[in-house]
Design a protein around this motif. Structure first.
Motif, PDB file in Angstrom:
ATOM      1  N   ASN A  35      39.824  28.296  26.872  1.00 49.52           N
ATOM      2  CA  ASN A  35      40.954  28.375  27.795  1.00 49.52           C
ATOM      3  C   ASN A  35      41.996  29.388  27.348  1.00 49.52           C
ATOM      4  OD1 ASN A  35      39.866  26.441  29.498  1.00 49.52           O
ATOM      5  ND2 ASN A  35      40.855  24.740  28.427  1.00 49.52           N
ATOM      6  N   VAL A  36      42.161  29.567  26.025  1.00 49.18           N
ATOM      7  CA  VAL A  36      43.087  30.591  25.526  1.00 49.18           C
ATOM      8  C   VAL A  36      42.638  31.966  25.999  1.00 49.18           C
ATOM      9  CG1 VAL A  36      43.884  31.775  23.447  1.00 49.18           C
ATOM     10  CG2 VAL A  36      43.869  29.280  23.524  1.00 49.18           C
ATOM     11  N   PHE A  37      41.355  32.236  25.847  1.00 48.56           N
ATOM     12  CA  PHE A  37      40.814  33.525  26.286  1.00 48.56           C
ATOM     13  C   PHE A  37      40.986  33.720  27.793  1.00 48.56           C
ATOM     14  CE2 PHE A  37      36.991  35.317  28.332  1.00 48.56           C
ATOM     15  CZ  PHE A  37      37.178  36.655  28.002  1.00 48.56           C
ATOM     16  N   LYS A  80      43.225  36.182  32.744  1.00 44.86           N
ATOM     17  CA  LYS A  80      43.650  36.010  34.138  1.00 44.86           C
ATOM     18  C   LYS A  80      45.101  36.437  34.339  1.00 44.86           C
ATOM     19  CE  LYS A  80      40.365  32.270  35.067  1.00 44.86           C
ATOM     20  NZ  LYS A  80      40.213  30.848  35.368  1.00 44.86           N
ATOM     21  N   ALA A  81      45.951  36.203  33.340  1.00 46.39           N
ATOM     22  CA  ALA A  81      47.340  36.647  33.448  1.00 46.39           C
ATOM     23  C   ALA A  81      47.402  38.170  33.586  1.00 46.39           C
ATOM     24  CB  ALA A  81      48.138  36.182  32.235  1.00 46.39           C
ATOM     25  N   ALA A  82      46.528  38.864  32.840  1.00 42.40           N
ATOM     26  CA  ALA A  82      46.493  40.324  32.942  1.00 42.40           C
ATOM     27  C   ALA A  82      46.014  40.768  34.324  1.00 42.40           C
ATOM     28  CB  ALA A  82      45.576  40.889  31.854  1.00 42.40           C
ATOM     29  N   ILE A  83      45.023  40.053  34.892  1.00 43.62           N
ATOM     30  CA  ILE A  83      44.507  40.408  36.213  1.00 43.62           C
ATOM     31  C   ILE A  83      45.572  40.202  37.285  1.00 43.62           C
ATOM     32  CG2 ILE A  83      42.767  39.859  37.969  1.00 43.62           C
ATOM     33  CD1 ILE A  83      40.912  39.016  35.701  1.00 43.62           C
ATOM     34  N   ILE A 138      37.166  47.302  37.623  1.00 40.46           N
ATOM     35  CA  ILE A 138      36.076  46.943  36.715  1.00 40.46           C
ATOM     36  C   ILE A 138      36.548  46.008  35.596  1.00 40.46           C
ATOM     37  CG2 ILE A 138      34.350  47.830  35.090  1.00 40.46           C
ATOM     38  CD1 ILE A 138      33.708  48.355  37.995  1.00 40.46           C
ATOM     39  N   PRO A 139      37.705  46.266  34.950  1.00 37.41           N
ATOM     40  CA  PRO A 139      38.165  45.333  33.907  1.00 37.41           C
ATOM     41  C   PRO A 139      38.379  43.914  34.440  1.00 37.41           C
ATOM     42  CG  PRO A 139      39.364  47.403  33.767  1.00 37.41           C
ATOM     43  CD  PRO A 139      38.589  47.449  35.054  1.00 37.41           C
ATOM     44  N   SER A 140      38.977  43.806  35.627  1.00 33.04           N
ATOM     45  CA  SER A 140      39.222  42.485  36.208  1.00 33.04           C
ATOM     46  C   SER A 140      37.903  41.780  36.507  1.00 33.04           C
ATOM     47  CB  SER A 140      40.047  42.621  37.487  1.00 33.04           C
ATOM     48  OG  SER A 140      41.288  43.247  37.224  1.00 33.04           O
ATOM     49  N   PHE A 141      36.963  42.534  37.070  1.00 32.38           N
ATOM     50  CA  PHE A 141      35.653  41.957  37.403  1.00 32.38           C
ATOM     51  C   PHE A 141      34.946  41.488  36.129  1.00 32.38           C
ATOM     52  CE2 PHE A 141      31.154  42.133  38.405  1.00 32.38           C
ATOM     53  CZ  PHE A 141      31.101  41.466  39.622  1.00 32.38           C
ATOM     54  N   THR A 142      35.056  42.241  35.053  1.00 33.13           N
ATOM     55  CA  THR A 142      34.404  41.879  33.788  1.00 33.13           C
ATOM     56  C   THR A 142      34.998  40.599  33.213  1.00 33.13           C
ATOM     57  OG1 THR A 142      33.984  44.213  33.316  1.00 33.13           O
ATOM     58  CG2 THR A 142      33.867  42.670  31.454  1.00 33.13           C
ATOM     59  N   ILE A 143      36.328  40.509  33.231  1.00 36.81           N
ATOM     60  CA  ILE A 143      36.997  39.318  32.681  1.00 36.81           C
ATOM     61  C   ILE A 143      36.610  38.066  33.471  1.00 36.81           C
ATOM     62  CG2 ILE A 143      39.232  38.203  32.338  1.00 36.81           C
ATOM     63  CD1 ILE A 143      40.382  40.971  31.706  1.00 36.81           C
TER      64      ILE A 143
END
Length: 436
Positions: A156-158, A163-166, A256-261
């Motif tokens: 959950n930390v990860f 998600k906050a970054a997205i 792409i970064p959001s999709f990867t996360i």
């Protein structure tokens, strides 16, 4: 021959009145010569008198339906026979427990003089019983549950950071809903950790304040979290409706970064779900349920904005958040209702009641009748009240030891929290409780 029989009976009486705990060897004269036999001691005779011959009355294994037959059956019929197989397996486990002569061993230990019996159970029934009972596993609050909580916390930390970054990059309403879900995961993990820690702690003061333990703290913790998550997602649903009517009419674009996360979030939650669902604890089962919710949540959080961007459906992202909120609310309402029922004493599962009844009927020949049995929840586990009829010619000592030995045997069952055995001398006596 008559003389030999008289000698045998006399030897049995002498052996039963002796104060030695060991069996006694005597020599008797038979027509073919003299023979050395071992006679039971008085404790063994008393156990045989109260328990009797309680071998299984039926060969249950012969009624099991094998896997090949089950595969050939229609779905509804197969489900029926699968449930029947499960019940038969549980009957077989009760037979294994009682055929091990643990009931005789308990009565024998009651007969032996001891300075103090406080803090122990007869014949170590709490440990011996687990060798034969695999129908459920008791929770291990200090081991696997703690490990499951730690692993979920790290996941959950990860996810929360990603998600906050997205959200900062895209302002996607679906991802905001997913971010709220991850934030609430922290609350869920904290509540469950606190409840399991309090259950596992033991001291003189807690034993005085909670004489039957604090296992009900676990379902209470899950209930509190269920209410919090329902309220939180109701607010997300309201925000999604407002964005549909007043929000910007532009589709959200995920890079792409959001999709990867988000993809990593799905994979990690899939691992957590597959592991936690195998652990028999309502707390960890709540984590497994939450992980499954996250799998669906994260998949849809990706699909809604992606489809909306490619087809220029600007409203699809907010609509997706609304659908996800309704899904979560519906799921956790069911969980809330279930735990409220358990905490308010709803009747136990019919199969559990049948298993407990079978144990009572098989336990001892001195039990003439089982006149009443009540099985009800006190949290996750069950409280059991049993009324049995015994011969009124039995002494107080005999009836006490028989009833308490049965009580210990019932509490050996993993789904039972407490058992209460009421002894009666007639089947048509008063009900024993004032009706409320």
């Amino acid at each position: 021959m008559a003389g030999a029989t008289t000698t045998l009976i006399s030897s049995l009486i002498t052996a039963s009145n002796t104060h030695h705990h060991r069996s006694k060897s005597v020599e008797i004269a038979l027509s073919g010569g003299r023979r050395l036999i071992t006679l039971p001691n008085r404790h063994e005779l008393r156990a045989q008198y109260l328990i009797g011959n309680t071998k299984s009355p039926y060969h249950w294994a012969s009624q099991l339906v094998d896997e090949e037959q089950l595969r050939k059956m229609p779905h509804r019929r197969r489900k029926f026979y699968e449930q029947q197989n499960e019940l038969i397996q549980r009957y077989i486990e009760i037979d294994c427990l009682l055929d091990s002569d643990v009931s005789h061993a308990m009565i024998q230990q009651y007969s032996q003089e001891s300075r103090s019996r406080r803090g122990v159970v007869p014949a170590n029934i709490d440990e011996e019983g687990q060798l034969y009972l695999t129908m459920d596993a008791r929770d291990d609050y200090s081991g696997i549950v703690t490990l499951a909580i730690i692993v979920n916390f790290l996941i959950n930390v990860f996810l929360l950071g990603g998600k906050a970054a997205i959200v900062l990059l895209t302002h996607s309403m679906s991802v905001i809903a997913s971010l709220v879900d991850s934030a609430l995961d922290f609350l869920c993990t904290t509540i469950i950790w606190l409840s399991t820690s309090m259950i596992g702690s033991s001291s003189a003061s807690t034993k005085f304040m909670y004489p039957v333990g604090r296992t009900r703290l676990e379902p209470i913790g899950v209930l509190v979290f269920s209410i919090v998550i329902i309220i939180s997602f109701f607010q997300v649903a309201v925000e999604a409706v407002q964005r549909i009517y007043t929000g910007p009419h532009e589709p959200v674009q995920l890079g792409i970064p959001s999709f990867t996360i988000m993809s990593l979030a799905v994979i990690s939650k899939l691992f957590a779900w597959s592991w936690c669902r195998s652990i028999n604890s309502s707390a960890v089962q709540a984590l497994a349920q939450d992980a499954m919710s996250d799998i669906v949540f994260n998949l849809l959080s990706i699909l809604f904005p992606v489809i909306g961007y490619f087809f220029n459906f600007w409203w699809l992202d907010a609509f997706g958040a609304l659908c996800l909120s309704v899904y979560i609310i519906r799921q956790w309402v069911d969980t809330t209702i279930e735990h409220i029922r358990h905490l308010t004493g709803i009747s136990g599962n019919a199969v559990d009641k049948q298993v407990i009844m079978y144990l009572c009927v098989r336990f001892a020949e001195s039990i003439k009748q089982v006149t009443s049995i009540n099985v009800y929840h006190a949290g996750d586990r069950l409280h059991v009240e049993v009324d049995i009829v015994v011969d009124d010619k039995l002494t107080l000592r005999d009836t006490h030891d028989l009833g308490e030995a049965l009580q210990y045997a019932i509490e050996t069952l993993p789904m039972v929290e407490r058992a209460y055995v009421h002894l009666d001398y007639r089947h048509d006596n008063f009900v024993g409780h004032i009706q409320r």
